[in-house]
Scaffold this motif. Structure first.
Motif, PDB file in Angstrom:
ATOM      1  N   ASP A 143       0.816  -1.217   0.000  1.00 27.83           N
ATOM      2  CA  ASP A 143       0.000   0.000   0.000  1.00 27.83           C
ATOM      3  C   ASP A 143       0.848   1.264   0.000  1.00 27.83           C
ATOM      4  N   GLY A 144       2.175   1.116  -0.024  1.00 32.25           N
ATOM      5  CA  GLY A 144       3.065   2.267  -0.027  1.00 32.25           C
ATOM      6  C   GLY A 144       3.447   2.755   1.358  1.00 32.25           C
ATOM      7  N   ALA A 145       2.932   2.124   2.398  1.00 38.52           N
ATOM      8  CA  ALA A 145       3.294   2.509   3.771  1.00 38.52           C
ATOM      9  C   ALA A 145       4.716   2.041   4.062  1.00 38.52           C
ATOM     10  N   GLN A 146       5.447   2.847   4.834  1.00 31.02           N
ATOM     11  CA  GLN A 146       6.816   2.499   5.178  1.00 31.02           C
ATOM     12  C   GLN A 146       6.884   2.024   6.618  1.00 31.02           C
ATOM     13  N   ILE A 147       7.587   0.916   6.811  1.00 37.86           N
ATOM     14  CA  ILE A 147       7.681   0.267   8.121  1.00 37.86           C
ATOM     15  C   ILE A 147       9.158   0.133   8.467  1.00 37.86           C
ATOM     16  N   ASP A 148       9.538   0.600   9.659  1.00 37.37           N
ATOM     17  CA  ASP A 148      10.906   0.436  10.148  1.00 37.37           C
ATOM     18  C   ASP A 148      11.062  -0.959  10.741  1.00 37.37           C
ATOM     19  N   ILE A 149      12.150  -1.627  10.377  1.00 40.40           N
ATOM     20  CA  ILE A 149      12.448  -2.951  10.909  1.00 40.40           C
ATOM     21  C   ILE A 149      13.862  -2.918  11.474  1.00 40.40           C
ATOM     22  N   ALA A 150      14.025  -3.410  12.686  1.00 42.33           N
ATOM     23  CA  ALA A 150      15.343  -3.448  13.323  1.00 42.33           C
ATOM     24  C   ALA A 150      16.261  -4.403  12.570  1.00 42.33           C
ATOM     25  N   ALA A 151      17.535  -4.090  12.556  1.00 35.44           N
ATOM     26  CA  ALA A 151      18.514  -4.906  11.826  1.00 35.44           C
ATOM     27  C   ALA A 151      18.539  -6.349  12.316  1.00 35.44           C
ATOM     28  N   ASP A 152      18.342  -6.567  13.608  1.00 33.93           N
ATOM     29  CA  ASP A 152      18.409  -7.931  14.137  1.00 33.93           C
ATOM     30  C   ASP A 152      17.157  -8.761  13.841  1.00 33.93           C
ATOM     31  N   GLU A 153      16.161  -8.167  13.203  1.00 36.99           N
ATOM     32  CA  GLU A 153      14.965  -8.901  12.791  1.00 36.99           C
ATOM     33  C   GLU A 153      15.082  -9.418  11.357  1.00 36.99           C
ATOM     34  N   ILE A 154      16.192  -9.099  10.694  1.00 32.62           N
ATOM     35  CA  ILE A 154      16.385  -9.456   9.294  1.00 32.62           C
ATOM     36  C   ILE A 154      17.597 -10.368   9.145  1.00 32.62           C
ATOM     37  N   ILE A 155      17.439 -11.390   8.317  1.00 30.77           N
ATOM     38  CA  ILE A 155      18.584 -12.192   7.865  1.00 30.77           C
ATOM     39  C   ILE A 155      18.821 -11.749   6.430  1.00 30.77           C
ATOM     40  N   ALA A 156      19.995 -11.195   6.181  1.00 34.26           N
ATOM     41  CA  ALA A 156      20.298 -10.622   4.867  1.00 34.26           C
ATOM     42  C   ALA A 156      21.311 -11.483   4.119  1.00 34.26           C
ATOM     43  N   PHE A 157      21.034 -11.701   2.842  1.00 32.97           N
ATOM     44  CA  PHE A 157      21.948 -12.376   1.920  1.00 32.97           C
ATOM     45  C   PHE A 157      22.239 -11.338   0.843  1.00 32.97           C
ATOM     46  N   ARG A 158      23.519 -11.042   0.582  1.00 30.39           N
ATOM     47  CA  ARG A 158      23.807  -9.943  -0.330  1.00 30.39           C
ATOM     48  C   ARG A 158      25.078 -10.186  -1.129  1.00 30.39           C
ATOM     49  N   LEU A 159      25.015  -9.867  -2.410  1.00 27.85           N
ATOM     50  CA  LEU A 159      26.194  -9.753  -3.256  1.00 27.85           C
ATOM     51  C   LEU A 159      26.422  -8.245  -3.361  1.00 27.85           C
ATOM     52  N   PRO A 160      27.343  -7.668  -2.579  1.00 22.81           N
ATOM     53  CA  PRO A 160      27.442  -6.210  -2.502  1.00 22.81           C
ATOM     54  C   PRO A 160      27.699  -5.550  -3.855  1.00 22.81           C
ATOM     55  N   ASP A 161      27.003  -4.453  -4.082  1.00 22.69           N
ATOM     56  CA  ASP A 161      27.184  -3.610  -5.258  1.00 22.69           C
ATOM     57  C   ASP A 161      28.410  -2.743  -4.987  1.00 22.69           C
ATOM     58  N   PRO A 162      29.437  -2.801  -5.815  1.00 22.09           N
ATOM     59  CA  PRO A 162      30.641  -2.006  -5.557  1.00 22.09           C
ATOM     60  C   PRO A 162      30.363  -0.504  -5.447  1.00 22.09           C
ATOM     61  N   GLU A 163      29.312  -0.030  -6.096  1.00 16.16           N
ATOM     62  CA  GLU A 163      28.998   1.398  -6.057  1.00 16.16           C
ATOM     63  C   GLU A 163      28.079   1.756  -4.896  1.00 16.16           C
ATOM     64  N   ASN A 164      27.453   0.769  -4.270  1.00 18.72           N
ATOM     65  CA  ASN A 164      26.504   1.014  -3.200  1.00 18.72           C
ATOM     66  C   ASN A 164      26.604  -0.195  -2.268  1.00 18.72           C
ATOM     67  N   ILE A 165      27.657  -0.250  -1.448  1.00 16.91           N
ATOM     68  CA  ILE A 165      28.047  -1.477  -0.756  1.00 16.91           C
ATOM     69  C   ILE A 165      27.019  -2.047   0.211  1.00 16.91           C
ATOM     70  N   PHE A 166      26.030  -1.256   0.616  1.00 16.18           N
ATOM     71  CA  PHE A 166      25.013  -1.779   1.519  1.00 16.18           C
ATOM     72  C   PHE A 166      23.797  -2.311   0.771  1.00 16.18           C
ATOM     73  N   CYS A 167      23.853  -2.297  -0.545  1.00 11.88           N
ATOM     74  CA  CYS A 167      22.793  -2.855  -1.384  1.00 11.88           C
ATOM     75  C   CYS A 167      23.401  -3.964  -2.228  1.00 11.88           C
ATOM     76  N   GLY A 168      22.557  -4.781  -2.821  1.00 12.57           N
ATOM     77  CA  GLY A 168      23.049  -5.892  -3.615  1.00 12.57           C
ATOM     78  C   GLY A 168      23.020  -5.596  -5.107  1.00 12.57           C
ATOM     79  N   GLU A 169      23.859  -6.318  -5.831  1.00 10.49           N
ATOM     80  CA  GLU A 169      23.851  -6.237  -7.286  1.00 10.49           C
ATOM     81  C   GLU A 169      23.781  -7.657  -7.822  1.00 10.49           C
ATOM     82  N   GLY A 170      22.730  -7.953  -8.545  1.00 11.52           N
ATOM     83  CA  GLY A 170      22.573  -9.277  -9.126  1.00 11.52           C
ATOM     84  C   GLY A 170      23.399  -9.425 -10.382  1.00 11.52           C
ATOM     85  N   TYR A 171      23.400 -10.621 -10.923  1.00 13.59           N
ATOM     86  CA  TYR A 171      24.178 -10.873 -12.125  1.00 13.59           C
ATOM     87  C   TYR A 171      23.568 -10.241 -13.359  1.00 13.59           C
TER      88      TYR A 171
END
Length: 179
Positions: free
Chosen positions: A144-172
């Protein structure tokens, strides 16, 4: 103050030029050979049997391993969600990771801070909130476009870091995406 990282609304494509296109675009346009390869990887990942293993040092250079099939994590991984089997959760994770460069599971607790459910999240709807070069949490935009804050410890993250934006992922697929 924490800052939410966002991707450009109108990115320029190509290696070294900008971050990848929007996640929904990559998922929708994953066709042909790249789609077959992505599905093959995701299907292989979905076939894995996850185990919780404890290692104990018996002597110098010697470890003993024990599979803990009744450990709470093993039980959770065997049945992670009422709507998703282990294989489905792993398949989605593989699909998202290869295509978008990141995948996320939301840990839902049982009231005692023990995870009772793992929910896959759409990676393109989750933005890391970074402060002092550490992810403090995530901002989830729901359907619905609502934004929800989630604590870092509530998330399990799998990431291939984007060299230009290291906290986001870059797929193949991102470096090969076309406008």
């Amino acid at each position: 103050p924490p800052v939410a990282l966002v991707q450009s609304a109108a990115p320029v494509f190509g290696p070294g030029l900008a971050t990848q296109p929007a996640g929904a675009t990559l998922l929708r346009e994953n066709l042909g050979v790249s789609d077959m390869a992505t599905r093959a990887i995701a299907n292989r990942l979905s076939s894995l049997e996850l185990q919780v293993v404890v290692q104990r040092r018996i002597a110098n250079g010697t470890l003993d391993e024990e599979i803990l099939d009744d450990h709470p994590l093993a039980v959770l991984l065997a049945s992670p969600h009422p709507d998703f089997t282990r294989a489905q959760l792993l398949r989605l994770t593989g699909q998202y990771l290869v295509t978008l460069g990141s995948a996320f599971w939301l840990k839902t607790g049982n009231g005692l801070r023990v995870p009772a459910r793992l929910t896959p999240l759409y990676p393109h709807k989750l933005v890391p909130i970074v402060s002092r070069d550490v992810i403090q949490g995530y901002m989830l935009t729901d359907e619905d476009g609502a934004q929800i804050d989630i604590a870092a410890d509530e998330i399990i993250a799998f990431r291939l870091p984007d060299p230009e934006n290291i906290f986001c992922g870059e797929g193949y697929l991102a470096p090969n995406a076309t406008a």
